[in-house]
Design a protein around this motif. Structure first.
Motif, PDB file in Angstrom:
ATOM      1  N   MET A 149    -111.465  30.839 -24.507  1.00  7.37           N
ATOM      2  CA  MET A 149    -110.104  31.329 -24.650  1.00  7.37           C
ATOM      3  C   MET A 149    -109.055  30.313 -24.214  1.00  7.37           C
ATOM      4  O   MET A 149    -107.966  30.249 -24.790  1.00  7.37           O
ATOM      5  N   VAL A 150    -109.362  29.510 -23.203  1.00  5.39           N
ATOM      6  CA  VAL A 150    -108.370  28.577 -22.658  1.00  5.39           C
ATOM      7  C   VAL A 150    -108.379  27.236 -23.389  1.00  5.39           C
ATOM      8  O   VAL A 150    -107.321  26.615 -23.551  1.00  5.39           O
ATOM      9  N   ASN A 151    -109.555  26.797 -23.851  1.00  2.00           N
ATOM     10  CA  ASN A 151    -109.637  25.460 -24.443  1.00  2.00           C
ATOM     11  C   ASN A 151    -110.155  25.435 -25.873  1.00  2.00           C
ATOM     12  O   ASN A 151    -109.460  24.984 -26.788  1.00  2.00           O
ATOM     13  N   ILE A 152    -111.376  25.883 -26.079  1.00  2.00           N
ATOM     14  CA  ILE A 152    -112.086  25.573 -27.311  1.00  2.00           C
ATOM     15  C   ILE A 152    -111.491  26.244 -28.535  1.00  2.00           C
ATOM     16  O   ILE A 152    -111.406  25.636 -29.613  1.00  2.00           O
ATOM     17  N   ASN A 153    -111.062  27.478 -28.417  1.00  2.00           N
ATOM     18  CA  ASN A 153    -110.542  28.150 -29.609  1.00  2.00           C
ATOM     19  C   ASN A 153    -109.216  27.573 -30.086  1.00  2.00           C
ATOM     20  O   ASN A 153    -108.773  27.874 -31.197  1.00  2.00           O
ATOM     21  N   ASP A 154    -108.598  26.732 -29.283  1.00  2.00           N
ATOM     22  CA  ASP A 154    -107.417  25.991 -29.724  1.00  2.00           C
ATOM     23  C   ASP A 154    -107.793  24.583 -30.182  1.00  2.00           C
ATOM     24  O   ASP A 154    -107.264  24.074 -31.160  1.00  2.00           O
ATOM     25  N   PHE A 155    -108.748  23.975 -29.493  1.00  2.00           N
ATOM     26  CA  PHE A 155    -109.119  22.575 -29.734  1.00  2.00           C
ATOM     27  C   PHE A 155    -110.045  22.411 -30.940  1.00  2.00           C
ATOM     28  O   PHE A 155    -109.908  21.463 -31.717  1.00  2.00           O
ATOM     29  N   ALA A 156    -110.993  23.321 -31.102  1.00  2.00           N
ATOM     30  CA  ALA A 156    -112.050  23.136 -32.083  1.00  2.00           C
ATOM     31  C   ALA A 156    -111.614  23.535 -33.486  1.00  2.00           C
ATOM     32  O   ALA A 156    -110.674  24.312 -33.673  1.00  2.00           O
ATOM     33  N   LEU A 157    -112.355  23.026 -34.475  1.00  2.00           N
ATOM     34  CA  LEU A 157    -112.048  23.307 -35.868  1.00  2.00           C
ATOM     35  C   LEU A 157    -112.267  24.772 -36.230  1.00  2.00           C
ATOM     36  O   LEU A 157    -111.652  25.276 -37.168  1.00  2.00           O
ATOM     37  N   ARG A 158    -113.163  25.444 -35.499  1.00  2.00           N
ATOM     38  CA  ARG A 158    -113.382  26.868 -35.728  1.00  2.00           C
ATOM     39  C   ARG A 158    -113.736  27.532 -34.404  1.00  2.00           C
ATOM     40  O   ARG A 158    -114.147  26.862 -33.459  1.00  2.00           O
ATOM     41  N   PRO A 159    -113.554  28.831 -34.318  1.00  2.00           N
ATOM     42  CA  PRO A 159    -113.731  29.526 -33.034  1.00  2.00           C
ATOM     43  C   PRO A 159    -115.153  29.391 -32.490  1.00  2.00           C
ATOM     44  O   PRO A 159    -116.126  29.263 -33.238  1.00  2.00           O
ATOM     45  N   ALA A 160    -115.234  29.436 -31.172  1.00  2.00           N
ATOM     46  CA  ALA A 160    -116.516  29.359 -30.478  1.00  2.00           C
ATOM     47  C   ALA A 160    -117.188  30.725 -30.420  1.00  2.00           C
ATOM     48  O   ALA A 160    -116.532  31.768 -30.509  1.00  2.00           O
ATOM     49  N   ARG A 161    -118.491  30.701 -30.253  1.00  2.00           N
ATOM     50  CA  ARG A 161    -119.197  31.906 -29.837  1.00  2.00           C
ATOM     51  C   ARG A 161    -119.018  32.011 -28.327  1.00  2.00           C
ATOM     52  O   ARG A 161    -119.361  31.088 -27.583  1.00  2.00           O
ATOM     53  N   ILE A 162    -118.470  33.107 -27.873  1.00  2.00           N
ATOM     54  CA  ILE A 162    -118.158  33.282 -26.451  1.00  2.00           C
ATOM     55  C   ILE A 162    -119.214  34.161 -25.801  1.00  2.00           C
ATOM     56  O   ILE A 162    -119.508  35.268 -26.283  1.00  2.00           O
ATOM     57  N   LEU A 163    -119.785  33.666 -24.712  1.00  2.00           N
ATOM     58  CA  LEU A 163    -120.825  34.371 -23.984  1.00  2.00           C
ATOM     59  C   LEU A 163    -120.290  34.893 -22.660  1.00  2.00           C
ATOM     60  O   LEU A 163    -119.477  34.233 -21.997  1.00  2.00           O
ATOM     61  N   GLN A 164    -120.762  36.055 -22.272  1.00  2.00           N
ATOM     62  CA  GLN A 164    -120.450  36.602 -20.965  1.00  2.00           C
ATOM     63  C   GLN A 164    -121.434  36.046 -19.934  1.00  2.00           C
ATOM     64  O   GLN A 164    -122.517  35.551 -20.283  1.00  2.00           O
ATOM     65  N   ASN A 165    -121.088  36.112 -18.666  1.00  2.00           N
ATOM     66  CA  ASN A 165    -121.967  35.629 -17.613  1.00  2.00           C
ATOM     67  C   ASN A 165    -123.322  36.324 -17.686  1.00  2.00           C
ATOM     68  O   ASN A 165    -123.404  37.543 -17.783  1.00  2.00           O
ATOM     69  N   ASN A 166    -124.387  35.537 -17.666  1.00  2.00           N
ATOM     70  CA  ASN A 166    -125.782  35.989 -17.728  1.00  2.00           C
ATOM     71  C   ASN A 166    -126.189  36.524 -19.095  1.00  2.00           C
ATOM     72  O   ASN A 166    -127.289  37.062 -19.232  1.00  2.00           O
ATOM     73  N   GLU A 167    -125.356  36.353 -20.106  1.00  3.31           N
ATOM     74  CA  GLU A 167    -125.767  36.742 -21.456  1.00  3.31           C
ATOM     75  C   GLU A 167    -126.817  35.760 -21.964  1.00  3.31           C
ATOM     76  O   GLU A 167    -126.733  34.552 -21.752  1.00  3.31           O
ATOM     77  N   VAL A 168    -127.819  36.305 -22.648  1.00  3.39           N
ATOM     78  CA  VAL A 168    -128.916  35.505 -23.182  1.00  3.39           C
ATOM     79  C   VAL A 168    -128.833  35.528 -24.702  1.00  3.39           C
ATOM     80  O   VAL A 168    -128.586  36.574 -25.307  1.00  3.39           O
ATOM     81  N   PHE A 169    -129.010  34.362 -25.327  1.00  7.22           N
ATOM     82  CA  PHE A 169    -129.065  34.327 -26.779  1.00  7.22           C
ATOM     83  C   PHE A 169    -130.246  33.481 -27.222  1.00  7.22           C
ATOM     84  O   PHE A 169    -130.688  32.570 -26.526  1.00  7.22           O
ATOM     85  N   SER A 170    -130.789  33.827 -28.384  1.00  8.44           N
ATOM     86  CA  SER A 170    -131.985  33.178 -28.913  1.00  8.44           C
ATOM     87  C   SER A 170    -131.588  32.153 -29.959  1.00  8.44           C
ATOM     88  O   SER A 170    -130.689  32.384 -30.776  1.00  8.44           O
ATOM     89  N   ILE A 171    -132.286  31.013 -29.946  1.00  8.61           N
ATOM     90  CA  ILE A 171    -132.098  30.014 -30.997  1.00  8.61           C
ATOM     91  C   ILE A 171    -133.392  29.842 -31.789  1.00  8.61           C
ATOM     92  O   ILE A 171    -133.551  28.874 -32.523  1.00  8.61           O
ATOM     93  N   GLY A 172    -134.298  30.794 -31.658  1.00  9.11           N
ATOM     94  CA  GLY A 172    -135.610  30.740 -32.294  1.00  9.11           C
ATOM     95  C   GLY A 172    -136.649  31.134 -31.274  1.00  9.11           C
ATOM     96  O   GLY A 172    -136.632  32.244 -30.736  1.00  9.11           O
ATOM     97  N   LYS A 173    -137.546  30.218 -30.949  1.00 10.83           N
ATOM     98  CA  LYS A 173    -138.543  30.482 -29.916  1.00 10.83           C
ATOM     99  C   LYS A 173    -137.922  30.433 -28.524  1.00 10.83           C
ATOM    100  O   LYS A 173    -138.421  31.067 -27.586  1.00 10.83           O
ATOM    101  N   LYS A 174    -136.854  29.698 -28.381  1.00 11.21           N
ATOM    102  CA  LYS A 174    -136.244  29.506 -27.067  1.00 11.21           C
ATOM    103  C   LYS A 174    -135.069  30.460 -26.863  1.00 11.21           C
ATOM    104  O   LYS A 174    -134.343  30.779 -27.809  1.00 11.21           O
ATOM    105  N   ARG A 175    -134.916  30.867 -25.601  1.00 10.72           N
ATOM    106  CA  ARG A 175    -133.832  31.766 -25.210  1.00 10.72           C
ATOM    107  C   ARG A 175    -133.016  31.082 -24.121  1.00 10.72           C
ATOM    108  O   ARG A 175    -133.572  30.566 -23.147  1.00 10.72           O
ATOM    109  N   LEU A 176    -131.706  31.077 -24.307  1.00  8.39           N
ATOM    110  CA  LEU A 176    -130.823  30.421 -23.340  1.00  8.39           C
ATOM    111  C   LEU A 176    -129.931  31.441 -22.655  1.00  8.39           C
ATOM    112  O   LEU A 176    -129.335  32.296 -23.308  1.00  8.39           O
TER     113      LEU A 176
END
Length: 239
Positions: free
Chosen positions: A98-125
Protein backbone atom coordinates in the motif's frame (compact mmCIF):
# COMPACT_ATOMS: atom_id res chain seq x y z
CA UNK A 1 29.13 -13.52 -14.62
CA UNK A 2 26.83 -14.23 -11.70
CA UNK A 3 27.58 -17.39 -9.73
CA UNK A 4 24.74 -19.88 -9.20
CA UNK A 5 24.62 -22.42 -6.35
CA UNK A 6 21.78 -24.64 -5.19
CA UNK A 7 21.64 -24.10 -1.42
CA UNK A 8 18.50 -26.17 -0.78
CA UNK A 9 16.31 -28.32 -3.06
CA UNK A 10 15.35 -26.11 -6.04
CA UNK A 11 16.45 -22.94 -4.20
CA UNK A 12 19.28 -21.27 -6.09
CA UNK A 13 21.58 -18.52 -4.82
CA UNK A 14 22.52 -16.12 -7.63
CA UNK A 15 25.50 -14.09 -6.44
CA UNK A 16 27.02 -10.93 -7.89
CA UNK A 17 30.17 -9.66 -6.17
CA UNK A 18 30.91 -5.93 -6.26
CA UNK A 19 34.63 -5.46 -5.46
CA UNK A 20 34.30 -1.72 -4.83
CA UNK A 21 31.95 -2.44 -1.93
CA UNK A 22 33.63 -5.75 -0.97
CA UNK A 23 30.11 -7.15 -0.89
CA UNK A 24 28.11 -9.95 -2.44
CA UNK A 25 24.57 -9.23 -3.59
CA UNK A 26 22.68 -12.51 -3.48
CA UNK A 27 19.31 -13.13 -5.07
CA UNK A 28 17.39 -16.40 -4.69
CA UNK A 29 15.34 -18.18 -7.32
CA UNK A 30 12.89 -20.83 -6.14
CA UNK A 31 12.20 -23.17 -9.04
CA UNK A 32 8.68 -24.56 -8.94
CA UNK A 33 5.41 -24.53 -10.89
CA UNK A 34 5.18 -20.79 -10.19
CA UNK A 35 8.83 -19.69 -9.89
CA UNK A 36 9.64 -16.99 -7.34
CA UNK A 37 12.61 -14.61 -7.31
CA UNK A 38 13.47 -13.24 -3.87
CA UNK A 39 15.12 -9.84 -4.30
CA UNK A 40 15.94 -8.53 -7.76
CA UNK A 41 19.24 -6.82 -7.15
CA UNK A 42 20.01 -3.32 -8.35
CA UNK A 43 18.54 -2.13 -11.64
CA UNK A 44 22.03 -2.23 -13.15
CA UNK A 45 22.21 -5.94 -12.32
CA UNK A 46 19.24 -6.81 -14.52
CA UNK A 47 21.10 -7.99 -17.66
CA UNK A 48 23.39 -10.21 -15.57
CA UNK A 49 20.48 -11.48 -13.49
CA UNK A 50 18.40 -12.23 -16.56
CA UNK A 51 21.25 -14.30 -18.01
CA UNK A 52 21.61 -16.20 -14.72
CA UNK A 53 17.90 -16.88 -14.34
CA UNK A 54 17.82 -18.10 -17.97
CA UNK A 55 20.25 -20.85 -16.95
CA UNK A 56 17.61 -22.12 -14.49
CA UNK A 57 14.18 -21.39 -16.01
CA UNK A 58 12.55 -19.61 -18.92
CA UNK A 59 12.64 -16.09 -17.44
CA UNK A 60 9.39 -15.13 -19.16
CA UNK A 61 7.69 -17.78 -16.97
CA UNK A 62 8.69 -16.10 -13.70
CA UNK A 63 5.52 -15.76 -11.62
CA UNK A 64 6.42 -14.03 -8.35
CA UNK A 65 8.94 -11.41 -7.24
CA UNK A 66 9.38 -11.14 -3.47
CA UNK A 67 11.62 -9.00 -1.27
CA UNK A 68 11.90 -7.81 2.31
CA UNK A 69 11.57 -4.04 2.02
CA UNK A 70 11.58 -1.19 -0.48
CA UNK A 71 15.24 -0.61 -1.33
CA UNK A 72 17.19 -0.59 -4.59
CA UNK A 73 19.06 -3.86 -4.00
CA UNK A 74 15.84 -5.55 -2.86
CA UNK A 75 13.54 -4.55 -5.72
CA UNK A 76 15.38 -2.06 -7.92
CA UNK A 77 14.74 -4.01 -11.14
CA UNK A 78 11.22 -5.11 -10.22
CA UNK A 79 9.65 -3.36 -13.22
CA UNK A 80 12.20 -4.93 -15.58
CA UNK A 81 11.01 -8.36 -14.45
CA UNK A 82 7.36 -7.36 -14.67
CA UNK A 83 7.97 -6.28 -18.26
CA UNK A 84 9.86 -9.44 -19.17
CA UNK A 85 7.42 -11.91 -17.60
CA UNK A 86 3.82 -10.89 -18.46
CA UNK A 87 2.25 -13.04 -15.71
CA UNK A 88 4.67 -11.99 -12.99
CA UNK A 89 3.58 -10.06 -9.94
CA UNK A 90 5.25 -8.60 -6.87
CA UNK A 91 4.31 -10.30 -3.61
CA UNK A 92 4.69 -8.39 -0.35
CA UNK A 93 3.02 -7.41 2.91
CA UNK A 94 0.27 -4.88 3.49
CA UNK A 95 2.51 -1.91 4.29
CA UNK A 96 4.90 -2.62 1.44
CA UNK A 97 2.08 -2.96 -1.04
CA UNK A 98 0.00 0.00 0.00
CA UNK A 99 2.81 2.46 0.79
CA UNK A 100 5.31 1.64 -1.96
CA UNK A 101 4.76 -1.09 -4.51
CA UNK A 102 1.26 -0.35 -5.76
CA UNK A 103 2.48 3.10 -6.76
CA UNK A 104 5.97 2.12 -7.96
CA UNK A 105 5.30 -1.11 -9.84
CA UNK A 106 3.82 -1.57 -13.30
CA UNK A 107 0.93 -3.55 -11.83
CA UNK A 108 -0.47 -4.12 -8.34
CA UNK A 109 1.20 -6.51 -5.93
CA UNK A 110 -0.29 -9.55 -4.31
CA UNK A 111 -0.59 -8.43 -0.70
CA UNK A 112 -0.12 -10.97 2.09
CA UNK A 113 -1.18 -10.70 5.70
CA UNK A 114 1.21 -11.61 8.51
CA UNK A 115 1.70 -15.41 8.66
CA UNK A 116 -0.28 -15.96 5.47
CA UNK A 117 0.95 -18.98 3.51
CA UNK A 118 0.80 -19.30 -0.26
CA UNK A 119 1.76 -22.15 -2.57
CA UNK A 120 3.93 -21.87 -5.66
CA UNK A 121 3.61 -25.58 -6.48
CA UNK A 122 5.33 -28.12 -4.27
CA UNK A 123 6.70 -25.37 -2.05
CA UNK A 124 4.75 -23.26 0.43
CA UNK A 125 5.95 -19.85 1.58
CA UNK A 126 4.91 -18.10 4.76
CA UNK A 127 5.07 -14.31 4.87
CA UNK A 128 6.27 -12.94 8.21
CA UNK A 129 5.91 -9.23 8.94
CA UNK A 130 9.08 -7.94 10.65
CA UNK A 131 8.79 -4.13 10.93
CA UNK A 132 12.26 -2.50 11.11
CA UNK A 133 13.96 -5.93 11.04
CA UNK A 134 16.34 -5.64 9.27
CA UNK A 135 15.10 -2.12 8.52
CA UNK A 136 12.10 -0.34 7.09
CA UNK A 137 8.50 -0.07 8.31
CA UNK A 138 7.48 -2.39 5.47
CA UNK A 139 10.02 -5.15 6.23
CA UNK A 140 9.02 -8.78 6.06
CA UNK A 141 10.59 -12.17 5.36
CA UNK A 142 9.57 -15.37 3.61
CA UNK A 143 9.92 -18.86 5.09
CA UNK A 144 9.78 -21.81 2.72
CA UNK A 145 8.02 -24.43 4.84
CA UNK A 146 8.67 -27.65 2.93
CA UNK A 147 12.47 -27.62 3.23
CA UNK A 148 12.58 -24.99 6.01
CA UNK A 149 14.56 -22.25 4.28
CA UNK A 150 14.37 -18.71 5.68
CA UNK A 151 15.05 -15.92 3.19
CA UNK A 152 16.79 -13.55 5.59
CA UNK A 153 17.45 -10.36 3.59
CA UNK A 154 20.08 -8.32 5.53
CA UNK A 155 19.85 -10.17 8.85
CA UNK A 156 23.22 -11.94 8.62
CA UNK A 157 25.02 -9.34 6.47
CA UNK A 158 28.76 -9.90 6.26
CA UNK A 159 31.19 -8.61 3.67
CA UNK A 160 33.71 -10.28 1.40
CA UNK A 161 33.62 -12.65 -1.55
CA UNK A 162 32.84 -15.61 0.66
CA UNK A 163 31.76 -19.22 0.06
CA UNK A 164 28.16 -19.75 -1.12
CA UNK A 165 27.13 -22.06 1.72
CA UNK A 166 28.64 -22.77 5.10
CA UNK A 167 27.92 -24.80 8.22
CA UNK A 168 30.07 -22.45 10.29
CA UNK A 169 28.38 -19.88 12.53
CA UNK A 170 27.83 -16.51 10.87
CA UNK A 171 27.58 -14.58 14.13
CA UNK A 172 31.15 -13.28 14.35
CA UNK A 173 31.25 -12.38 10.66
CA UNK A 174 28.09 -10.37 11.16
CA UNK A 175 29.45 -8.75 14.31
CA UNK A 176 32.58 -7.58 12.48
CA UNK A 177 30.56 -6.06 9.64
CA UNK A 178 28.07 -4.33 11.94
CA UNK A 179 30.83 -2.82 14.07
CA UNK A 180 32.43 -1.47 10.90
CA UNK A 181 29.13 0.09 9.84
CA UNK A 182 28.49 1.61 13.25
CA UNK A 183 31.89 3.31 13.09
CA UNK A 184 31.19 4.81 9.65
CA UNK A 185 28.66 7.07 7.92
CA UNK A 186 26.52 3.92 7.61
CA UNK A 187 25.76 3.93 11.36
CA UNK A 188 22.13 3.05 11.93
CA UNK A 189 22.02 0.54 9.06
CA UNK A 190 20.21 -1.88 11.38
CA UNK A 191 17.92 -0.16 13.91
CA UNK A 192 17.23 -1.70 17.32
CA UNK A 193 14.05 -1.05 19.27
CA UNK A 194 11.87 -2.63 21.94
CA UNK A 195 10.38 -5.16 19.48
CA UNK A 196 13.56 -6.25 17.72
CA UNK A 197 14.53 -9.07 20.07
CA UNK A 198 11.02 -10.55 20.08
CA UNK A 199 10.90 -10.57 16.27
CA UNK A 200 14.24 -12.41 16.12
CA UNK A 201 13.02 -14.87 18.77
CA UNK A 202 9.92 -15.62 16.70
CA UNK A 203 12.09 -16.22 13.64
CA UNK A 204 14.30 -18.60 15.63
CA UNK A 205 11.21 -20.59 16.61
CA UNK A 206 10.72 -21.47 12.94
CA UNK A 207 13.79 -23.72 13.30
CA UNK A 208 15.05 -23.17 9.74
CA UNK A 209 17.51 -25.61 8.23
CA UNK A 210 18.88 -23.12 5.69
CA UNK A 211 19.39 -19.38 6.00
CA UNK A 212 19.48 -17.68 2.60
CA UNK A 213 21.68 -14.66 3.28
CA UNK A 214 21.48 -11.61 1.00
CA UNK A 215 25.02 -10.35 1.65
CA UNK A 216 27.49 -13.14 2.42
CA UNK A 217 27.41 -16.91 2.79
CA UNK A 218 24.18 -18.79 3.23
CA UNK A 219 24.04 -21.14 6.22
CA UNK A 220 23.08 -24.81 6.49
CA UNK A 221 22.48 -26.34 9.90
CA UNK A 222 20.76 -25.40 13.14
CA UNK A 223 19.02 -22.19 12.07
CA UNK A 224 17.39 -21.70 15.46
CA UNK A 225 20.81 -21.59 17.14
CA UNK A 226 22.17 -19.30 14.41
CA UNK A 227 19.37 -16.78 14.93
CA UNK A 228 19.80 -16.97 18.71
CA UNK A 229 23.47 -16.10 18.16
CA UNK A 230 22.41 -13.22 15.95
CA UNK A 231 20.11 -11.94 18.73
CA UNK A 232 23.14 -11.71 21.02
CA UNK A 233 25.25 -9.92 18.40
CA UNK A 234 22.55 -7.40 17.59
CA UNK A 235 21.86 -6.69 21.24
CA UNK A 236 25.55 -6.20 22.04
CA UNK A 237 26.43 -4.11 18.97
CA UNK A 238 23.22 -2.21 18.27
CA UNK A 239 21.23 -1.75 21.46
Amino acid sequence: MARIDEIAPDIFRISIFVPEANMQFNQFLIRDEEPLLFTTGLKTFFPEMKEAVTRLIDPTKLRWVGFSHFESDECGSLNNWLELAPQSQAVTGFVGGMVNINDFALRPARILQNNEVFSIGKKRLRYISTPHVPHGWDAGLFFEERDKTLLTSDLFHHNGNVEPLTKTSLAERTRETLIGFEQSPLAGYIPYNSKTDKILSNLADLCPKTLATMHGSSFSGDGKKAIEELRVVWKEVLE
